[in-house]
Design a protein around this motif. Structure first.
Motif, PDB file in Angstrom:
ATOM      1  N   HIS A 165       0.813  -1.215   0.000  1.00  0.00           N
ATOM      2  CA  HIS A 165       0.000   0.000   0.000  1.00  0.00           C
ATOM      3  C   HIS A 165       0.846   1.264   0.000  1.00  0.00           C
ATOM      4  CE1 HIS A 165      -3.820  -2.108   0.900  1.00  0.00           C
ATOM      5  NE2 HIS A 165      -3.031  -2.965   1.549  1.00  0.00           N
ATOM      6  N   GLU A 166       2.108   1.150   0.298  1.00  0.00           N
ATOM      7  CA  GLU A 166       2.945   2.316   0.530  1.00  0.00           C
ATOM      8  C   GLU A 166       3.244   3.045  -0.779  1.00  0.00           C
ATOM      9  OE1 GLU A 166       6.638   3.196   3.548  1.00  0.00           O
ATOM     10  OE2 GLU A 166       6.815   1.479   2.203  1.00  0.00           O
ATOM     11  N   ALA A 167       3.064   4.386  -0.758  1.00  0.00           N
ATOM     12  CA  ALA A 167       3.391   5.278  -1.885  1.00  0.00           C
ATOM     13  C   ALA A 167       2.660   4.900  -3.170  1.00  0.00           C
ATOM     14  CB  ALA A 167       4.902   5.314  -2.111  1.00  0.00           C
ATOM     15  N   GLN A 168       1.495   4.310  -3.042  1.00  0.00           N
ATOM     16  CA  GLN A 168       0.706   4.014  -4.226  1.00  0.00           C
ATOM     17  C   GLN A 168       0.150   5.312  -4.821  1.00  0.00           C
ATOM     18  OE1 GLN A 168       0.180   1.305  -5.950  1.00  0.00           O
ATOM     19  NE2 GLN A 168       1.389  -0.030  -4.602  1.00  0.00           N
ATOM     20  N   PRO A 169       0.076   5.426  -6.144  1.00  0.00           N
ATOM     21  CA  PRO A 169      -0.374   6.688  -6.761  1.00  0.00           C
ATOM     22  C   PRO A 169      -1.804   7.076  -6.393  1.00  0.00           C
ATOM     23  CG  PRO A 169      -0.115   4.943  -8.399  1.00  0.00           C
ATOM     24  CD  PRO A 169       0.509   4.449  -7.148  1.00  0.00           C
ATOM     25  N   MET A 170      -2.651   6.095  -6.082  1.00  0.00           N
ATOM     26  CA  MET A 170      -4.020   6.428  -5.689  1.00  0.00           C
ATOM     27  C   MET A 170      -4.061   7.172  -4.359  1.00  0.00           C
ATOM     28  SD  MET A 170      -6.554   5.785  -7.742  1.00  0.00           S
ATOM     29  CE  MET A 170      -8.027   5.545  -6.760  1.00  0.00           C
ATOM     30  N   ASN A 171      -3.019   7.029  -3.550  1.00  0.00           N
ATOM     31  CA  ASN A 171      -2.988   7.692  -2.247  1.00  0.00           C
ATOM     32  C   ASN A 171      -2.343   9.073  -2.306  1.00  0.00           C
ATOM     33  OD1 ASN A 171      -4.205   5.480  -1.020  1.00  0.00           O
ATOM     34  ND2 ASN A 171      -2.246   4.458  -0.652  1.00  0.00           N
ATOM     35  N   LEU A 172      -2.009   9.519  -3.497  1.00  0.00           N
ATOM     36  CA  LEU A 172      -1.455  10.855  -3.663  1.00  0.00           C
ATOM     37  C   LEU A 172      -2.554  11.901  -3.430  1.00  0.00           C
ATOM     38  CD1 LEU A 172       0.673  12.896  -4.666  1.00  0.00           C
ATOM     39  CD2 LEU A 172       0.013  12.304  -7.000  1.00  0.00           C
ATOM     40  N   SER A 173      -2.292  12.887  -2.609  1.00  0.00           N
ATOM     41  CA  SER A 173      -3.276  13.936  -2.337  1.00  0.00           C
ATOM     42  C   SER A 173      -2.562  15.257  -2.091  1.00  0.00           C
ATOM     43  CB  SER A 173      -4.153  13.580  -1.132  1.00  0.00           C
ATOM     44  OG  SER A 173      -3.361  13.456   0.033  1.00  0.00           O
ATOM     45  N   VAL A 174      -3.114  16.332  -2.631  1.00  0.00           N
ATOM     46  CA  VAL A 174      -2.541  17.668  -2.456  1.00  0.00           C
ATOM     47  C   VAL A 174      -3.675  18.649  -2.150  1.00  0.00           C
ATOM     48  CG1 VAL A 174      -0.491  17.342  -3.887  1.00  0.00           C
ATOM     49  CG2 VAL A 174      -2.635  18.021  -4.943  1.00  0.00           C
ATOM     50  N   PRO A 175      -3.404  19.637  -1.299  1.00  0.00           N
ATOM     51  CA  PRO A 175      -4.442  20.627  -0.992  1.00  0.00           C
ATOM     52  C   PRO A 175      -4.473  21.734  -2.042  1.00  0.00           C
ATOM     53  CG  PRO A 175      -2.492  21.068   0.314  1.00  0.00           C
ATOM     54  CD  PRO A 175      -2.188  19.841  -0.499  1.00  0.00           C
ATOM     55  N   VAL A 176      -5.632  22.286  -2.229  1.00  0.00           N
ATOM     56  CA  VAL A 176      -5.792  23.460  -3.089  1.00  0.00           C
ATOM     57  C   VAL A 176      -6.854  24.347  -2.455  1.00  0.00           C
ATOM     58  CG1 VAL A 176      -7.485  22.276  -4.548  1.00  0.00           C
ATOM     59  CG2 VAL A 176      -6.287  24.270  -5.429  1.00  0.00           C
ATOM     60  N   ALA A 177      -6.615  25.663  -2.472  1.00  0.00           N
ATOM     61  CA  ALA A 177      -7.531  26.590  -1.803  1.00  0.00           C
ATOM     62  C   ALA A 177      -7.685  27.843  -2.641  1.00  0.00           C
ATOM     63  CB  ALA A 177      -7.025  26.948  -0.402  1.00  0.00           C
TER      64      ALA A 177
ATOM     65  N   ALA B 261     -10.219  22.400  -1.333  1.00  0.00           N
ATOM     66  CA  ALA B 261     -10.496  21.044  -1.785  1.00  0.00           C
ATOM     67  C   ALA B 261      -9.225  20.222  -1.665  1.00  0.00           C
ATOM     68  CB  ALA B 261     -11.003  21.048  -3.229  1.00  0.00           C
ATOM     69  N   THR B 262      -9.385  18.917  -1.803  1.00  0.00           N
ATOM     70  CA  THR B 262      -8.253  17.986  -1.796  1.00  0.00           C
ATOM     71  C   THR B 262      -8.214  17.273  -3.138  1.00  0.00           C
ATOM     72  OG1 THR B 262      -8.443  17.638   0.590  1.00  0.00           O
ATOM     73  CG2 THR B 262      -7.223  15.999  -0.669  1.00  0.00           C
ATOM     74  N   LEU B 263      -7.110  17.436  -3.855  1.00  0.00           N
ATOM     75  CA  LEU B 263      -6.937  16.743  -5.122  1.00  0.00           C
ATOM     76  C   LEU B 263      -6.411  15.339  -4.838  1.00  0.00           C
ATOM     77  CD1 LEU B 263      -5.310  19.499  -7.381  1.00  0.00           C
ATOM     78  CD2 LEU B 263      -7.717  18.890  -7.157  1.00  0.00           C
ATOM     79  N   SER B 264      -7.166  14.351  -5.242  1.00  0.00           N
ATOM     80  CA  SER B 264      -6.784  12.961  -5.015  1.00  0.00           C
ATOM     81  C   SER B 264      -7.447  12.100  -6.082  1.00  0.00           C
ATOM     82  CB  SER B 264      -7.221  12.496  -3.630  1.00  0.00           C
ATOM     83  OG  SER B 264      -7.062  11.096  -3.497  1.00  0.00           O
ATOM     84  N   PRO B 265      -6.754  11.065  -6.570  1.00  0.00           N
ATOM     85  CA  PRO B 265      -7.403  10.166  -7.534  1.00  0.00           C
ATOM     86  C   PRO B 265      -8.644   9.478  -6.983  1.00  0.00           C
ATOM     87  CG  PRO B 265      -5.025   9.857  -7.561  1.00  0.00           C
ATOM     88  CD  PRO B 265      -5.330  10.739  -6.386  1.00  0.00           C
ATOM     89  N   TRP B 266      -8.785   9.437  -5.663  1.00  0.00           N
ATOM     90  CA  TRP B 266      -9.989   8.855  -5.086  1.00  0.00           C
ATOM     91  C   TRP B 266     -11.212   9.736  -5.337  1.00  0.00           C
ATOM     92  CZ3 TRP B 266      -9.978   3.990  -3.596  1.00  0.00           C
ATOM     93  CH2 TRP B 266      -8.797   3.405  -3.149  1.00  0.00           C
ATOM     94  N   ASN B 267     -11.001  11.027  -5.573  1.00  0.00           N
ATOM     95  CA  ASN B 267     -12.115  11.959  -5.755  1.00  0.00           C
ATOM     96  C   ASN B 267     -12.541  12.028  -7.210  1.00  0.00           C
ATOM     97  OD1 ASN B 267     -12.574  12.834  -3.114  1.00  0.00           O
ATOM     98  ND2 ASN B 267     -10.930  14.352  -3.226  1.00  0.00           N
ATOM     99  N   THR B 268     -13.797  12.376  -7.406  1.00  0.00           N
ATOM    100  CA  THR B 268     -14.320  12.696  -8.733  1.00  0.00           C
ATOM    101  C   THR B 268     -14.900  14.100  -8.687  1.00  0.00           C
ATOM    102  OG1 THR B 268     -16.561  11.877  -8.275  1.00  0.00           O
ATOM    103  CG2 THR B 268     -14.937  10.272  -9.066  1.00  0.00           C
ATOM    104  N   SER B 269     -15.350  14.580  -9.830  1.00  0.00           N
ATOM    105  CA  SER B 269     -15.975  15.900  -9.867  1.00  0.00           C
ATOM    106  C   SER B 269     -17.190  15.974  -8.955  1.00  0.00           C
ATOM    107  CB  SER B 269     -16.390  16.243 -11.300  1.00  0.00           C
ATOM    108  OG  SER B 269     -15.259  16.325 -12.136  1.00  0.00           O
ATOM    109  N   ALA B 270     -17.798  14.815  -8.686  1.00  0.00           N
ATOM    110  CA  ALA B 270     -18.990  14.779  -7.848  1.00  0.00           C
ATOM    111  C   ALA B 270     -18.662  14.772  -6.367  1.00  0.00           C
ATOM    112  CB  ALA B 270     -19.839  13.563  -8.193  1.00  0.00           C
ATOM    113  N   THR B 271     -17.472  14.306  -6.009  1.00  0.00           N
ATOM    114  CA  THR B 271     -17.154  14.141  -4.587  1.00  0.00           C
ATOM    115  C   THR B 271     -16.091  15.108  -4.085  1.00  0.00           C
ATOM    116  OG1 THR B 271     -15.489  12.446  -5.100  1.00  0.00           O
ATOM    117  CG2 THR B 271     -17.738  11.692  -4.687  1.00  0.00           C
ATOM    118  N   VAL B 272     -15.487  15.874  -4.966  1.00  0.00           N
ATOM    119  CA  VAL B 272     -14.425  16.770  -4.511  1.00  0.00           C
ATOM    120  C   VAL B 272     -14.984  17.913  -3.673  1.00  0.00           C
ATOM    121  CG1 VAL B 272     -14.458  18.271  -6.565  1.00  0.00           C
ATOM    122  CG2 VAL B 272     -12.334  17.976  -5.255  1.00  0.00           C
ATOM    123  N   PHE B 273     -16.260  18.247  -3.868  1.00  0.00           N
ATOM    124  CA  PHE B 273     -16.939  19.265  -3.054  1.00  0.00           C
ATOM    125  C   PHE B 273     -18.194  18.642  -2.447  1.00  0.00           C
ATOM    126  CE2 PHE B 273     -15.128  21.915  -6.587  1.00  0.00           C
ATOM    127  CZ  PHE B 273     -14.065  22.408  -5.858  1.00  0.00           C
TER     128      PHE B 273
END
Length: 465
Positions: free
Chosen positions: A79-91, A112-124
């Motif tokens: 699970h370590e450093a997997q690309p899906m777990n990449l997240s960055v803040p944006v304000a 918001a938090t940019l992450s591959p787990w999010n979609t346009s529907a769930t980012v906000f």
């Protein structure tokens, strides 16, 4: 004669309870509005900083693990450093005058938090698509004081500009001594309303000088000019009422009716008409489609995987023990984005149509024109928030495209690619853009004030009855 009259008027203004009270009340309202705005701005900044620290901390830990894995080739966990777990803040950056207008901070997202787990529907997730426009005037801030309360106090101190002399029958005596009716009424109105506008300007200038950064001063000067234009419109309307009606009660009643129509009724009617003409799609239907897309995508992971690999034949599934649910979640998110894109586009079209309609209809109410202009200059207008949301969704799509090949192939993204994948620039409107957008509202306010003052002057030039 005029100078003597003005000196007398100045003494009378502060000698009467109404004049002194109006001055103190405007000063107190302005200070309280700025204190409330600054307090809310401080809370928002703390929330943004806390969010940024939390997400950035997770990103630094993720990046540190990736650096170690690239250096040693050893991962402590699949699970370590997997690309899906990449997240960055944006304000969303604060506006140039955040304490002046609270705007839509509680209605529209600013982080918001940019992450591959999010979609346009769930980012906000905590926000609605439909915006109750009327709430923009309901928050107590300096713009509320300017748009709603300033005209009321101007009316309160100006209704009896000529009423006292007309009631006593001394108006003709003043005119016989060389005073001109238009000059007498004009200077009185200017003097009385200066003492109402001055506290607002002093309080805002004190805040701008002490708390606003230097680069915001140009926005403050533009805000001050727009406030002066709005006050000029009300000065012209008051002058016209003073010239038209003989009795103080009639002047006050007509001006209060005008205030009710311009400040309260017309903005509400225009907003309701825009909502009715361009209704947003059903949010319930959107959520139902979102849920259905998620369920269908989870059932069709194999088909989605085959389709993605057909589109990207250069990818191969490695033997690395990457969690398969990362790939499943990523492909499911792609399907959700595809299925819900049309509904999101419908929301955007509806919002754009409503805003375009309001942009045209705003000229029916000087208060609505001034409110939109002042919010824009303070950085609290709705367009700024929608621009931020569109930018976040574009950044989210860029991140998904950047990490997609690594996720589907079961490989970790390379450290050299991380910076490009997480690059997200959402620039606020420039000063030039704001000036260009504000040219017609400014022209409208200038023209309306000039027309009202011209008609009032022509009326006052007539011989008194």
């Amino acid at each position: 004669m005029i100078l003597a009259t003005l000196r007398l008027e100045c003494r009378i203004f502060f000698a009467t309870p109404a004049g002194g009270l109006a001055f103190v009340l405007m000063l107190a309202l302005s200070v309280c509005a700025l204190v409330a705005g600054e307090s809310q701005h401080a809370l928002d900044e703390r929330a943004r900083q806390a969010h940024a620290r939390a997400v950035q901390g997770a990103f630094e830990a993720w990046r540190g693990a990736l650096v170690r894995i690239e250096a040693t080739g050893i991962a402590k966990s699949p699970h370590e450093a997997q690309p899906m777990n990449l997240s960055v803040p944006v304000a969303l950056a604060p506006g140039p005058l955040p304490a002046f207008a609270l705007g839509l901070r509680e209605l529209l997202p600013s982080q918001a938090t940019l992450s591959p787990w999010n979609t346009s529907a769930t980012v906000f997730p905590a926000y609605q698509f439909q915006n109750p426009t009327l709430l923009a005037l309901g928050r107590f801030d300096l713009n509320f004081v300017t748009i709603v309360l300033l005209p009321l106090l101007m009316i309160a101190v100006s209704s009896d500009t000529l009423g006292r002399e007309r009631a006593r029958g001394t108006l003709r005596l003043l005119l016989a001594q060389g005073a001109r009716l238009e000059s007498l009424a004009g200077w009185r109105l200017i003097l009385r309303n200066t003492w109402i506008v001055l506290p607002l300007m002093l309080a805002s200038a004190a805040y701008a000088a002490s708390a606003a950064p230097v680069e915001s001063w140009i926005f403050y000067l533009l805000w001050l000019a727009a406030t002066g234009l709005y006050a000029g419109v009300w000065l012209g309307l008051i002058a016209l009422a003073v010239a038209w009606y003989r009795r103080t009660e009639a002047v006050a009643a007509s001006l209060v009716a005008a205030w009710t129509a311009v400040v309260l009724v017309l903005p509400a009617v225009l907003a309701a008409a825009a909502e009715a003409s361009y209704p947003a799609p059903s949010r319930l239907a959107y959520l139902s489609e979102l849920r259905a897309a998620q369920i269908d995508a989870s059932r069709e992971v194999d088909r989605l995987t085959r389709g993605y690999l057909l589109d990207h034949p250069e990818l191969t599934i490695s033997d690395q023990a990457a969690p398969s649910f990362h790939r499943d979640a990523y492909l499911a998110n792609l399907e959700v984005e595809r299925r819900t894109a049309s509904i999101l586009a419908a929301f955007d079209r509806s919002r754009a149509d409503r805003q375009s309609s309001l942009a045209r209809a705003q000229y029916a109410s000087a208060a609505l024109v001034a409110q939109r202009l002042l919010n824009r200059l303070a950085g609290a207008d709705e367009a700024r928030y929608w621009r931020f949301q569109a930018g976040v969704r574009a950044c989210l799509a860029h991140l998904a495209d950047a990490v997609g090949p690594s996720v589907v192939s079961g490989q970790r993204i390379r450290l050299a690619e991380v910076e490009g994948a997480t690059a997200c620039a959402i620039d606020p409107p420039s000063l030039r853009e704001l000036i260009v957008e504000s040219r017609w509202p400014v022209f409208y306010l200038v023209s309306l004030a000039a027309v009202l003052l011209l008609f009032a002057r022509r009326r006052l030039r007539r011989p008194p009855d």
